[in-house]
Design a protein around this motif. Structure first.
Motif, PDB file in Angstrom:
ATOM      1  N   ASN A 123      29.051   3.549 -25.925  1.00  0.00           N
ATOM      2  CA  ASN A 123      28.970   4.971 -26.101  1.00  0.00           C
ATOM      3  C   ASN A 123      28.726   5.574 -24.717  1.00  0.00           C
ATOM      4  O   ASN A 123      27.776   5.208 -24.045  1.00  0.00           O
ATOM      5  N   VAL A 124      29.578   6.495 -24.328  1.00  0.00           N
ATOM      6  CA  VAL A 124      29.489   7.003 -22.952  1.00  0.00           C
ATOM      7  C   VAL A 124      28.147   7.680 -22.699  1.00  0.00           C
ATOM      8  O   VAL A 124      27.553   7.551 -21.622  1.00  0.00           O
ATOM      9  N   VAL A 146      29.693  15.765 -21.486  1.00  0.00           N
ATOM     10  CA  VAL A 146      30.530  14.675 -21.996  1.00  0.00           C
ATOM     11  C   VAL A 146      30.775  14.845 -23.493  1.00  0.00           C
ATOM     12  O   VAL A 146      31.880  14.599 -23.984  1.00  0.00           O
ATOM     13  N   GLU A 147      29.758  15.307 -24.198  1.00  0.00           N
ATOM     14  CA  GLU A 147      29.959  15.521 -25.642  1.00  0.00           C
ATOM     15  C   GLU A 147      31.002  16.607 -25.878  1.00  0.00           C
ATOM     16  O   GLU A 147      31.854  16.490 -26.754  1.00  0.00           O
ATOM     17  N   ALA A 165      34.318  15.171 -25.247  1.00  0.00           N
ATOM     18  CA  ALA A 165      34.755  14.295 -26.333  1.00  0.00           C
ATOM     19  C   ALA A 165      35.323  15.101 -27.485  1.00  0.00           C
ATOM     20  O   ALA A 165      36.299  14.711 -28.119  1.00  0.00           O
ATOM     21  N   ASP A 166      34.723  16.256 -27.749  1.00  0.00           N
ATOM     22  CA  ASP A 166      35.225  17.085 -28.841  1.00  0.00           C
ATOM     23  C   ASP A 166      36.574  17.698 -28.521  1.00  0.00           C
ATOM     24  O   ASP A 166      37.292  18.127 -29.415  1.00  0.00           O
ATOM     25  N   TRP A 207      39.071  16.226 -26.689  1.00  0.00           N
ATOM     26  CA  TRP A 207      40.107  15.232 -26.406  1.00  0.00           C
ATOM     27  C   TRP A 207      40.210  14.820 -24.951  1.00  0.00           C
ATOM     28  O   TRP A 207      41.236  14.309 -24.533  1.00  0.00           O
ATOM     29  N   VAL A 234      37.940  12.671 -23.545  1.00  0.00           N
ATOM     30  CA  VAL A 234      37.313  11.364 -23.353  1.00  0.00           C
ATOM     31  C   VAL A 234      38.116  10.225 -23.980  1.00  0.00           C
ATOM     32  O   VAL A 234      38.190   9.136 -23.408  1.00  0.00           O
ATOM     33  N   THR A 235      38.724  10.495 -25.132  1.00  0.00           N
ATOM     34  CA  THR A 235      39.395   9.403 -25.853  1.00  0.00           C
ATOM     35  C   THR A 235      40.497   8.792 -25.024  1.00  0.00           C
ATOM     36  O   THR A 235      41.358   9.487 -24.505  1.00  0.00           O
ATOM     37  N   GLY A 236      40.469   7.495 -24.908  1.00  0.00           N
ATOM     38  CA  GLY A 236      41.531   6.792 -24.209  1.00  0.00           C
ATOM     39  C   GLY A 236      41.367   6.744 -22.713  1.00  0.00           C
ATOM     40  O   GLY A 236      42.185   6.156 -22.019  1.00  0.00           O
ATOM     41  N   ARG A 237      40.328   7.333 -22.170  1.00  0.00           N
ATOM     42  CA  ARG A 237      40.153   7.318 -20.720  1.00  0.00           C
ATOM     43  C   ARG A 237      39.049   6.375 -20.322  1.00  0.00           C
ATOM     44  O   ARG A 237      38.157   6.058 -21.096  1.00  0.00           O
ATOM     45  N   ARG A 238      39.065   5.995 -19.027  1.00  0.00           N
ATOM     46  CA  ARG A 238      37.983   5.155 -18.513  1.00  0.00           C
ATOM     47  C   ARG A 238      36.708   5.977 -18.447  1.00  0.00           C
ATOM     48  O   ARG A 238      36.734   7.133 -18.031  1.00  0.00           O
ATOM     49  N   PRO A 239      35.580   5.357 -18.796  1.00  0.00           N
ATOM     50  CA  PRO A 239      34.346   6.162 -18.871  1.00  0.00           C
ATOM     51  C   PRO A 239      33.783   6.588 -17.521  1.00  0.00           C
ATOM     52  O   PRO A 239      33.222   7.686 -17.415  1.00  0.00           O
ATOM     53  N   PRO A 281      44.954  16.227 -26.276  1.00  0.00           N
ATOM     54  CA  PRO A 281      44.865  15.332 -25.128  1.00  0.00           C
ATOM     55  C   PRO A 281      45.752  15.843 -24.003  1.00  0.00           C
ATOM     56  O   PRO A 281      46.897  16.213 -24.224  1.00  0.00           O
ATOM     57  N   LEU A 305      40.334   7.345 -31.212  1.00  0.00           N
ATOM     58  CA  LEU A 305      40.429   5.887 -31.190  1.00  0.00           C
ATOM     59  C   LEU A 305      39.139   5.198 -31.606  1.00  0.00           C
ATOM     60  O   LEU A 305      39.169   4.125 -32.206  1.00  0.00           O
ATOM     61  N   TYR A 334      39.445  -2.053 -29.234  1.00  0.00           N
ATOM     62  CA  TYR A 334      39.641  -0.983 -28.263  1.00  0.00           C
ATOM     63  C   TYR A 334      38.643  -1.156 -27.135  1.00  0.00           C
ATOM     64  O   TYR A 334      37.441  -1.223 -27.361  1.00  0.00           O
ATOM     65  N   PRO A 390      38.031   0.836 -23.761  1.00  0.00           N
ATOM     66  CA  PRO A 390      38.513   1.947 -22.926  1.00  0.00           C
ATOM     67  C   PRO A 390      38.545   1.620 -21.447  1.00  0.00           C
ATOM     68  O   PRO A 390      39.368   2.169 -20.718  1.00  0.00           O
ATOM     69  N   PRO A 399      43.964   2.054 -22.201  1.00  0.00           N
ATOM     70  CA  PRO A 399      43.694   3.302 -22.927  1.00  0.00           C
ATOM     71  C   PRO A 399      44.077   3.293 -24.398  1.00  0.00           C
ATOM     72  O   PRO A 399      43.844   4.281 -25.077  1.00  0.00           O
ATOM     73  N   VAL A 417      30.022   9.303 -29.050  1.00  0.00           N
ATOM     74  CA  VAL A 417      30.975   9.961 -28.170  1.00  0.00           C
ATOM     75  C   VAL A 417      31.805   8.920 -27.479  1.00  0.00           C
ATOM     76  O   VAL A 417      31.285   7.975 -26.906  1.00  0.00           O
ATOM     77  N   ASN A 418      33.104   9.054 -27.557  1.00  0.00           N
ATOM     78  CA  ASN A 418      33.980   8.206 -26.736  1.00  0.00           C
ATOM     79  C   ASN A 418      35.407   8.687 -26.842  1.00  0.00           C
ATOM     80  O   ASN A 418      35.783   9.232 -27.844  1.00  0.00           O
TER      81      ASN A 418
END
Lengths: 452, 192
Positions: free
Chosen positions: A166-167, A204-205, A208-209, A211, A213-218, A394, B117, B130, B132, B136, B191-192
């Protein structure tokens, strides 16, 4: 010693003694000196019990020294990360199991080192201790790809299902790396790590809401959040002028290039929400949004709802205007908005990949409008279309890379092609043309005969 | 093919890989010298031959095994393979087209919604995975179809499977799972 049972064959005396000749056993008669019997050197009776050759040469199985070193390394890593003993024990047992598996028993020592790091990583994840792969990569001095490969292999072998990090959990540990407290930098640039963490987590939250954060490096996301949080906690001119490069320099961290893009994306989202703040009168742009970040974050859920509503309203107005213009109205325009699942109405088909953007032609908004101004959106295909329709999507959907349209190759003419009627007409001469042509030919032949 | 939903999805096949055998030894030097559109790779021990129509690249080994890649449908792959075998026949080899098999099909598909995801992975453990930090996309493996689907947060899918039918079935199977995770949930969550 005399042997009473035996008798000498020569003199029949019973006075026989053991008189060994060097190593050879011999029974000799005392009276006549005859050798009654002698032992063969080959059958020498060995002292002690007989031992198998294999057992005689193999020693007791000792644990592999590399395994011991590896377990020690696991312990050191755990101590560096200051995790609790539960994680340490679990990671040691994972390491031992994985080490003895076929896939890892014969690999290089460097890989075994990486395996030690990965076993710590997996144990941390299972016991909810936030840690990133980047940290492990630094500790074992290996790049992320190798760590990733070993981690995936290990998880497959040991059949573990580890929760995803979790980031926001990792954020606190990550902020510690940034040397931005009052001990390291001058007072006007310093910031309390706790405040920084709190603000960055909120950012960050929000990301995330929306789009981002999803799929990206943290890590680049965290870096961008920390930078924006730092700027917004005390938005003085000096801080606002600080670029990401300079910030990373004073905080003594390595800059990640994607962080710049994340900053831009986050600023865009913040601007969209900043526009909805009722008490802000001047226009909200990327430059002055940092001043309003605190307000945006505090009221972010309300602002999100407001932004969504105004976006829907704007879309409705847009639709009505253009629908009214061309007088083609597809009922149900409002239904498109909150419902993200609107797809093209082709039949389910498994198609060949057509090089030209046939998708663009097939794209069918519920608001199908024959817009004479050549709506560029529609030609980009359904993907970017729905991305532009919604408020948050995204970023790579919104800025879809235009697929390079392959120029249709000059296809070889086969002679079997269909020729349309209009085309055929252009190949056939009209009666007038026939007459003109015949006349011309006659004149030409007359001219030729005159010349010659 | 009946789908569980009314709306339709376009599954676009981008690559079909097929293998076949010629049942005879092939002299790579001859092919390299006399063939058209060939690239000889002596260090690997193969010849690459490219066909224009259908657009196919074939790797030819001296044992007579040939791999064709780049086709956009199974029929195309077969036609290309046969054409290739004919080319080799014309070069003088006693080629017998046999053991044609489509080995891999790669297709892409695009959902018109974003996919969260983390939720998708949590709902479908352990079939979905998954990471990240590494890639991705979330990977979803369907064992009985032998298909692998890579799900991106933008809604794009990349599907690989042994044949077109499996690929289509895989997309149909995964669609409802993706549909569930299309928006980030409003309540407080990871969150992610």
């Amino acid at each position: 010693m005399s042997r009473s049972a035996l008798r000498c064959p020569g003199c029949d005396s019973s006075n026989i003694i053991d008189d060994d000749l060097y190593a050879q056993v011999q029974l000799v008669c005392v009276d006549c000196g005859a050798v009654v019997s002698e032992g063969s050197l080959a059958d020498e009776h060995v002292e002690g019990s007989g031992v198998n050759f294999v057992r005689a040469v193999t020693s007791a199985k000792k644990p592999c020294p590399n395994l011991i070193k590896g377990l020690q390394r696991v312990k050191v890593i755990c101590q560096t990360l200051r995790v609790h003993s539960g994680i340490e024990n679990l990671s040691q047992s994972h390491y031992q199991q994985a080490y003895q598996h076929d896939s890892f028993i014969n690999v290089s020592l460097q890989k075994k080192d990486v395996l030690a790091g990965c076993s710590v990583l997996v144990s941390c994840r299972l016991l909810n201790w936030p840690i990133t792969m980047g940290t492990i990569g630094c500790l074992v001095d290996a790049d992320l790809e190798m760590v990733g490969a070993v981690y995936r292999e290990m998880v497959k072998i040991l059949n573990i299902v580890a929760p995803i990090i979790n980031v926001t959990d990792v954020m606190e540990a990550h902020v510690q790396e940034y040397k931005i407290s009052s001990l390291h930098v001058p007072e006007d640039l310093a910031e309390n790590p706790k405040d920084l963490t709190k603000r960055a987590v909120a950012l960050v939250e929000l990301a995330a809401d929306t789009w981002i954060v999803t799929g990206r490096r943290p890590i680049p996301i965290m870096m961008a959040a920390i930078y924006l949080a730092w700027q917004s906690l005390k938005p003085t001119k000096q801080r606002l002028k600080f670029s990401l490069d300079k910030f990373c320099q004073i905080a003594k961290v390595n800059k990640h290039r994607p962080a710049m893009k994340r900053i831009a994306e986050m600023k865009e989202v913040l601007c969209k929400l900043g526009k909805e703040i009722p008490w802000v009168s001047e226009a909200v742009t990327a430059d002055n949004i940092v001043l309003h970040v605190a307000d945006v974050l505090q009221h972010r859920y309300t602002l999100l709802k407001r932004a969504q509503r105004s976006h829907e309203k704007a879309q409705l107005d847009n639709c009505e205007v253009s629908c009214g213009d061309s007088q083609t109205e597809d009922g149900g325009a409002p239904s498109q908005i909150s419902d993200f699942v609107k797809e093209t109405s082709n039949s389910t088909s498994v198609e060949q990949w057509e090089p030209h953007s046939e998708q663009g032609n097939g794209c069918d908004n519920t608001c199908t409008v024959s817009d004479p101004h050549g709506d560029s959106q529609q030609s980009q295909g359904p993907a970017s279309n729905w991305g532009k329709r919604v408020l948050f999507a995204p970023p790579c959907v919104v800025n879809a890379k235009r697929r390079r349209v392959e120029q249709p190759e000059l296809k070889d003419v086969t002679g079997d092609e269909e020729i349309s009627d209009s085309e055929i007409d252009s190949y056939i001469r009209t009666p007038k043309e026939v007459r003109d042509f015949a006349l011309n030919q006659k004149m030409l032949s007359v001219l030729k005969s005159q010349k010659s | 093919m009946d789908s569980s939903n009314d709306d339709a999805l376009d599954i676009i096949i981008t690559n079909v890989v097929a293998t076949f055998r010629t049942r005879c030894h092939l002299n790579l030097r001859t092919i390299a010298l006399e063939g058209t559109n060939v690239i000889y790779k002596p260090e690997v021990g193969k010849v690459l031959m490219k066909l224009r129509k259908p657009k196919i690249t074939a790797s030819i080994w001296s044992s007579g095994k040939i791999i064709c890649t780049g086709a956009t449908s199974e029929d195309d792959a077969k036609v290309g393979a046969r054409r290739l075998a004919r080319c080799l026949q014309k070069l003088g080899f006693k080629v017998r087209f046999s053991a044609f098999k489509v080995v891999n099909v790669l297709a892409v598909c695009s959902m018109p919604f974003s996919i969260h995801l983390v939720d998708f992975t949590k709902n479908n453990r352990p079939i979905a995975s998954y990471e990240p930090e590494l890639h991705p996309a979330a990977t979803y493996r369907i064992k009985h179809l032998k298909a692998t689907i890579q799900v991106f947060s933008t809604g794009s899918l990349t599907v690989t499977g042994p044949n077109v039918q499996n690929v289509a079935t895989a997309v149909e199977q995964v669609y409802p799972l993706l549909f569930e995770c299309r928006k980030p949930l409003r309540e407080k969550r990871k969150v992610n």
